[in-house]
Design a protein around this motif. Structure first.
Motif, PDB file in Angstrom:
ATOM      1  N   LEU A  64      88.469 -13.753 -14.848  1.00  0.00           N
ATOM      2  CA  LEU A  64      88.743 -14.607 -15.784  1.00  0.00           C
ATOM      3  C   LEU A  64      87.791 -14.423 -16.683  1.00  0.00           C
ATOM      4  O   LEU A  64      86.633 -14.501 -16.689  1.00  0.00           O
ATOM      5  N   GLN A  65      88.362 -14.138 -17.794  1.00  0.00           N
ATOM      6  CA  GLN A  65      87.555 -13.521 -19.035  1.00  0.00           C
ATOM      7  C   GLN A  65      86.897 -14.667 -19.914  1.00  0.00           C
ATOM      8  O   GLN A  65      87.431 -15.934 -20.099  1.00  0.00           O
ATOM      9  N   ASP A  66      85.537 -14.191 -19.965  1.00  0.00           N
ATOM     10  CA  ASP A  66      84.561 -15.111 -20.834  1.00  0.00           C
ATOM     11  C   ASP A  66      84.505 -16.646 -20.226  1.00  0.00           C
ATOM     12  O   ASP A  66      84.540 -17.478 -21.023  1.00  0.00           O
ATOM     13  N   ARG A  67      84.497 -16.519 -18.930  1.00  0.00           N
ATOM     14  CA  ARG A  67      84.485 -18.007 -18.313  1.00  0.00           C
ATOM     15  C   ARG A  67      82.843 -18.424 -18.096  1.00  0.00           C
ATOM     16  O   ARG A  67      82.715 -19.561 -17.570  1.00  0.00           O
ATOM     17  N   ALA A  68      81.997 -17.708 -18.334  1.00  0.00           N
ATOM     18  CA  ALA A  68      80.581 -17.967 -18.148  1.00  0.00           C
ATOM     19  C   ALA A  68      79.943 -17.408 -19.511  1.00  0.00           C
ATOM     20  O   ALA A  68      80.426 -16.225 -19.910  1.00  0.00           O
ATOM     21  N   PHE A  69      78.795 -17.915 -19.996  1.00  0.00           N
ATOM     22  CA  PHE A  69      78.069 -17.542 -20.984  1.00  0.00           C
ATOM     23  C   PHE A  69      76.544 -17.996 -20.849  1.00  0.00           C
ATOM     24  O   PHE A  69      76.101 -18.804 -20.184  1.00  0.00           O
ATOM     25  N   SER A  70      75.675 -17.132 -21.434  1.00  0.00           N
ATOM     26  CA  SER A  70      74.127 -17.441 -21.406  1.00  0.00           C
ATOM     27  C   SER A  70      73.681 -16.957 -22.709  1.00  0.00           C
ATOM     28  O   SER A  70      74.302 -16.274 -23.608  1.00  0.00           O
ATOM     29  N   TYR A  71      72.400 -17.347 -22.804  1.00  0.00           N
ATOM     30  CA  TYR A  71      71.607 -17.016 -24.004  1.00  0.00           C
ATOM     31  C   TYR A  71      70.146 -16.079 -23.583  1.00  0.00           C
ATOM     32  O   TYR A  71      69.304 -16.833 -23.069  1.00  0.00           O
ATOM     33  N   PRO A  72      70.490 -14.819 -23.529  1.00  0.00           N
ATOM     34  CA  PRO A  72      69.312 -14.054 -22.662  1.00  0.00           C
ATOM     35  C   PRO A  72      67.811 -14.276 -23.479  1.00  0.00           C
ATOM     36  O   PRO A  72      66.917 -14.366 -22.777  1.00  0.00           O
ATOM     37  N   ALA A  73      67.986 -14.423 -24.792  1.00  0.00           N
ATOM     38  CA  ALA A  73      66.725 -14.472 -25.529  1.00  0.00           C
ATOM     39  C   ALA A  73      66.883 -15.367 -26.772  1.00  0.00           C
ATOM     40  O   ALA A  73      67.064 -15.001 -27.958  1.00  0.00           O
ATOM     41  N   PRO A  74      66.917 -16.824 -26.435  1.00  0.00           N
ATOM     42  CA  PRO A  74      67.292 -17.716 -27.278  1.00  0.00           C
ATOM     43  C   PRO A  74      66.154 -17.636 -28.434  1.00  0.00           C
ATOM     44  O   PRO A  74      64.942 -17.195 -28.311  1.00  0.00           O
ATOM     45  N   TYR A  75      66.378 -18.238 -29.564  1.00  0.00           N
ATOM     46  CA  TYR A  75      65.555 -18.486 -30.536  1.00  0.00           C
ATOM     47  C   TYR A  75      64.159 -19.381 -30.067  1.00  0.00           C
ATOM     48  O   TYR A  75      64.724 -20.525 -29.432  1.00  0.00           O
ATOM     49  N   PRO A  76      62.910 -19.118 -30.390  1.00  0.00           N
ATOM     50  CA  PRO A  76      61.959 -19.917 -29.643  1.00  0.00           C
ATOM     51  C   PRO A  76      62.111 -21.258 -30.590  1.00  0.00           C
ATOM     52  O   PRO A  76      61.916 -22.425 -29.584  1.00  0.00           O
ATOM     53  N   THR A  77      62.597 -21.437 -31.307  1.00  0.00           N
ATOM     54  CA  THR A  77      62.843 -22.824 -32.322  1.00  0.00           C
ATOM     55  C   THR A  77      63.946 -23.719 -31.362  1.00  0.00           C
ATOM     56  O   THR A  77      63.874 -24.941 -31.236  1.00  0.00           O
ATOM     57  N   ALA A  78      64.616 -22.918 -30.697  1.00  0.00           N
ATOM     58  CA  ALA A  78      65.581 -23.741 -29.649  1.00  0.00           C
ATOM     59  C   ALA A  78      65.176 -24.178 -28.582  1.00  0.00           C
ATOM     60  O   ALA A  78      65.653 -25.343 -27.964  1.00  0.00           O
ATOM     61  N   PHE A  79      63.813 -23.860 -28.035  1.00  0.00           N
ATOM     62  CA  PHE A  79      63.193 -24.335 -26.867  1.00  0.00           C
ATOM     63  C   PHE A  79      62.756 -25.947 -27.450  1.00  0.00           C
ATOM     64  O   PHE A  79      62.729 -26.757 -26.488  1.00  0.00           O
ATOM     65  N   ASP A  80      62.531 -25.830 -28.450  1.00  0.00           N
ATOM     66  CA  ASP A  80      61.782 -27.086 -28.950  1.00  0.00           C
ATOM     67  C   ASP A  80      63.016 -28.227 -29.144  1.00  0.00           C
ATOM     68  O   ASP A  80      62.683 -29.146 -28.907  1.00  0.00           O
ATOM     69  N   ARG A  81      64.363 -27.812 -29.589  1.00  0.00           N
ATOM     70  CA  ARG A  81      65.422 -28.620 -29.676  1.00  0.00           C
ATOM     71  C   ARG A  81      65.848 -29.058 -28.378  1.00  0.00           C
ATOM     72  O   ARG A  81      66.282 -30.017 -28.030  1.00  0.00           O
ATOM     73  N   VAL A  82      65.918 -28.258 -27.259  1.00  0.00           N
ATOM     74  CA  VAL A  82      66.362 -28.579 -25.831  1.00  0.00           C
ATOM     75  C   VAL A  82      65.232 -29.164 -25.176  1.00  0.00           C
ATOM     76  O   VAL A  82      65.451 -29.855 -24.162  1.00  0.00           O
ATOM     77  N   GLY A  83      64.077 -28.673 -25.346  1.00  0.00           N
ATOM     78  CA  GLY A  83      62.925 -29.286 -24.636  1.00  0.00           C
ATOM     79  C   GLY A  83      62.366 -28.257 -23.369  1.00  0.00           C
ATOM     80  O   GLY A  83      61.521 -28.513 -22.713  1.00  0.00           O
ATOM     81  N   LYS A  84      63.073 -27.154 -23.377  1.00  0.00           N
ATOM     82  CA  LYS A  84      62.687 -26.183 -22.117  1.00  0.00           C
ATOM     83  C   LYS A  84      63.199 -24.765 -22.882  1.00  0.00           C
ATOM     84  O   LYS A  84      64.242 -24.928 -23.303  1.00  0.00           O
ATOM     85  N   ASP A  85      62.520 -23.993 -21.990  1.00  0.00           N
ATOM     86  CA  ASP A  85      62.937 -22.472 -22.076  1.00  0.00           C
ATOM     87  C   ASP A  85      64.356 -22.255 -21.436  1.00  0.00           C
ATOM     88  O   ASP A  85      64.317 -22.512 -19.975  1.00  0.00           O
ATOM     89  N   PHE A  86      65.525 -21.995 -21.851  1.00  0.00           N
ATOM     90  CA  PHE A  86      66.709 -21.744 -21.318  1.00  0.00           C
ATOM     91  C   PHE A  86      67.265 -20.338 -21.119  1.00  0.00           C
ATOM     92  O   PHE A  86      68.354 -19.974 -20.935  1.00  0.00           O
ATOM     93  N   SER A  87      66.212 -19.284 -21.347  1.00  0.00           N
ATOM     94  CA  SER A  87      66.582 -17.917 -21.574  1.00  0.00           C
ATOM     95  C   SER A  87      67.428 -17.563 -20.176  1.00  0.00           C
ATOM     96  O   SER A  87      66.697 -17.656 -19.161  1.00  0.00           O
TER      97      SER A  87
END
Length: 100
Positions: A64-87
């Motif tokens: 099933l094409q492209d049915r999962a995704f992740s952010y291997p190296a998110p921007y550090p500012t995204a951690f502040d927005r999310v509240g946690k490191d989600f790498s």
């Protein structure tokens, strides 16, 4: 919580270990059955999270094409927005169902 496709468990972890971002549940990398995912060449860049890695999900003989995704190296500012490191956390969509 579980991510499944046609009864096959792709990922499983307690809800407190997951991160919810923009309505999607992201599973910790250690909870995902990596044998059922293959990297996809599909490219995507989120302006606030960074570069995305898509995965194809194996459903028996079907991929099933492209049915999962992740952010291997998110921007550090995204951690502040999310509240946690989600790498490396993985989320799913379409045929892959996430349930409690």
């Amino acid at each position: 919580m579980k991510a499944t496709v046609n009864g096959t468990v792709i990922a499983e972890a307690p809800q407190e270990d997951l991160i919810k971002i923009e309505g999607n549940w992201y599973f910790p990398p250690s909870s995902v059955n990596a044998e059922l995912l293959t990297k996809s060449p599909t490219a995507y860049h989120c302006p606030w999270k960074g570069d995305c890695q898509y995965f194809n999900v194996q459903d028996g003989e079907t991929s099933l094409q492209d049915r999962a995704f992740s952010y291997p190296a998110p921007y550090p500012t995204a951690f502040d927005r999310v509240g946690k490191d989600f790498s490396g956390y993985v989320t799913f969509w379409k045929e892959v169902k996430v349930t409690e």
